[in-house]
Design a protein around this motif. Structure first.
Motif, mmCIF file in Angstrom:
data_model
loop_
_atom_site.group_PDB
_atom_site.id
_atom_site.type_symbol
_atom_site.label_atom_id
_atom_site.label_comp_id
_atom_site.label_asym_id
_atom_site.label_seq_id
_atom_site.Cartn_x
_atom_site.Cartn_y
_atom_site.Cartn_z
ATOM 1 N N ALA A 49 0.813 -1.222 0.000
ATOM 2 C CA ALA A 49 0.000 0.000 0.000
ATOM 3 C C ALA A 49 0.845 1.270 0.000
ATOM 4 C CB ALA A 49 -0.946 0.005 1.204
ATOM 5 N N VAL A 50 1.758 1.377 0.946
ATOM 6 C CA VAL A 50 2.564 2.592 1.056
ATOM 7 C C VAL A 50 3.683 2.594 0.015
ATOM 8 C CG1 VAL A 50 4.044 3.954 2.578
ATOM 9 C CG2 VAL A 50 2.025 2.813 3.507
ATOM 10 N N GLY A 51 4.345 1.458 -0.130
ATOM 11 C CA GLY A 51 5.478 1.374 -1.044
ATOM 12 C C GLY A 51 5.059 1.343 -2.499
ATOM 13 N N PHE A 52 4.561 0.190 -2.939
ATOM 14 C CA PHE A 52 4.254 0.021 -4.360
ATOM 15 C C PHE A 52 3.210 1.013 -4.848
ATOM 16 C CE2 PHE A 52 1.978 -1.763 -7.955
ATOM 17 C CZ PHE A 52 3.020 -1.975 -8.836
ATOM 18 N N LEU A 53 2.067 1.057 -4.163
ATOM 19 C CA LEU A 53 0.998 1.943 -4.624
ATOM 20 C C LEU A 53 1.321 3.409 -4.365
ATOM 21 C CD1 LEU A 53 -2.054 -0.248 -3.672
ATOM 22 C CD2 LEU A 53 -1.074 0.138 -5.940
ATOM 23 N N GLY A 54 2.114 3.681 -3.334
ATOM 24 C CA GLY A 54 2.575 5.050 -3.117
ATOM 25 C C GLY A 54 3.507 5.506 -4.220
ATOM 26 N N GLY A 55 4.340 4.579 -4.714
ATOM 27 C CA GLY A 55 5.206 4.894 -5.843
ATOM 28 C C GLY A 55 4.424 4.986 -7.143
ATOM 29 N N LEU A 56 3.417 4.147 -7.249
ATOM 30 C CA LEU A 56 2.593 4.139 -8.462
ATOM 31 C C LEU A 56 1.661 5.347 -8.482
ATOM 32 C CD1 LEU A 56 1.810 2.425 -10.995
ATOM 33 C CD2 LEU A 56 0.013 1.426 -9.570
ATOM 34 N N THR A 57 0.941 5.546 -7.392
ATOM 35 C CA THR A 57 -0.013 6.648 -7.295
ATOM 36 C C THR A 57 -0.487 6.803 -5.869
ATOM 37 O OG1 THR A 57 -2.190 7.440 -7.953
ATOM 38 C CG2 THR A 57 -1.898 5.077 -7.919
ATOM 39 N N THR A 58 -0.673 8.028 -5.431
ATOM 40 C CA THR A 58 -1.309 8.227 -4.134
ATOM 41 C C THR A 58 -2.799 8.464 -4.303
ATOM 42 O OG1 THR A 58 -0.770 10.581 -4.183
ATOM 43 C CG2 THR A 58 0.741 9.129 -2.998
ATOM 44 N N PHE A 59 -3.244 8.530 -5.511
ATOM 45 C CA PHE A 59 -4.670 8.698 -5.779
ATOM 46 C C PHE A 59 -5.465 7.520 -5.231
ATOM 47 C CE2 PHE A 59 -7.905 11.029 -7.923
ATOM 48 C CZ PHE A 59 -8.855 10.106 -8.289
ATOM 49 N N SER A 60 -4.849 6.367 -5.186
ATOM 50 C CA SER A 60 -5.542 5.191 -4.673
ATOM 51 C C SER A 60 -5.903 5.380 -3.201
ATOM 52 C CB SER A 60 -4.677 3.942 -4.871
ATOM 53 O OG SER A 60 -3.404 4.118 -4.288
ATOM 54 N N THR A 61 -5.025 5.971 -2.432
ATOM 55 C CA THR A 61 -5.310 6.221 -1.021
ATOM 56 C C THR A 61 -6.468 7.203 -0.883
ATOM 57 O OG1 THR A 61 -3.004 5.848 -0.475
ATOM 58 C CG2 THR A 61 -4.318 7.021 1.160
ATOM 59 N N PHE A 62 -6.445 8.265 -1.639
ATOM 60 C CA PHE A 62 -7.537 9.234 -1.648
ATOM 61 C C PHE A 62 -8.849 8.547 -1.995
ATOM 62 C CE2 PHE A 62 -10.117 12.758 -2.832
ATOM 63 C CZ PHE A 62 -10.615 12.499 -4.090
ATOM 64 N N SER A 63 -8.832 7.669 -2.970
ATOM 65 C CA SER A 63 -10.044 6.974 -3.395
ATOM 66 C C SER A 63 -10.599 6.086 -2.291
ATOM 67 C CB SER A 63 -9.768 6.139 -4.646
ATOM 68 O OG SER A 63 -9.327 6.962 -5.687
ATOM 69 N N LEU A 64 -9.730 5.326 -1.637
ATOM 70 C CA LEU A 64 -10.169 4.454 -0.561
ATOM 71 C C LEU A 64 -10.732 5.270 0.603
ATOM 72 C CD1 LEU A 64 -10.401 1.587 0.648
ATOM 73 C CD2 LEU A 64 -8.119 1.943 1.605
#
Length: 124
Positions: free
Chosen positions: A67-82
């Motif tokens: 979540a923090v590493g891979f998806l943070g590197g890919l996009t932080t939009f995913s966190t906002f969406s969740l």
């Protein structure tokens, strides 16, 4: 220490995937870059949903790395969406709407401010 290592390695992989998506979008599909950004944001949101929902992903090192590493590197939009979806599910509709508006408006403002600051530094 394991979580830090997981974030670092997975974050690098997420960044590389983001770069690969940008290259593929422009070179292979001759599409504008914003399509890549949209695709990465939507895929990242989907993947964060998987990470948040799959029981085996709840291990602290695995979850943090993904979540923090891979998806943070890919996009932080995913966190906002969740986060926005969780507010919506709690029927905090005003908070969800405010979160959407604040993120979009403030991010656009911040980008403009950053561009203006860069222009100012370049002209001095």
């Amino acid at each position: 220490m394991q979580q830090i290592f997981a974030v670092a390695v997975a974050g690098a992989l997420g960044c590389l995937c983001r770069y690969g998506a940008n290259v593929a979008c422009v070179r292979w599909f001759a599409a504008p870059l914003f399509y890549s950004t949209l695709a990465v944001n939507v895929v990242g949101a989907f993947l964060l949903g998987l990470v948040a929902g799959l029981p085996f992903m709840q291990h602290p090192v695995l979850a943090t790395g993904a979540a923090v590493g891979f998806l943070g590197g890919l996009t932080t939009f995913s966190t906002f969406s969740l986060e926005t979806l969780r507010l919506w599910e709690l029927q905090s509709f005003a908070a969800a709407g405010l979160n959407i508006a604040a993120n979009v408006v403030l991010a656009l403002f911040a980008v403009k401010l950053g561009l203006m600051t860069a222009e100012w530094f370049s002209s001095t």
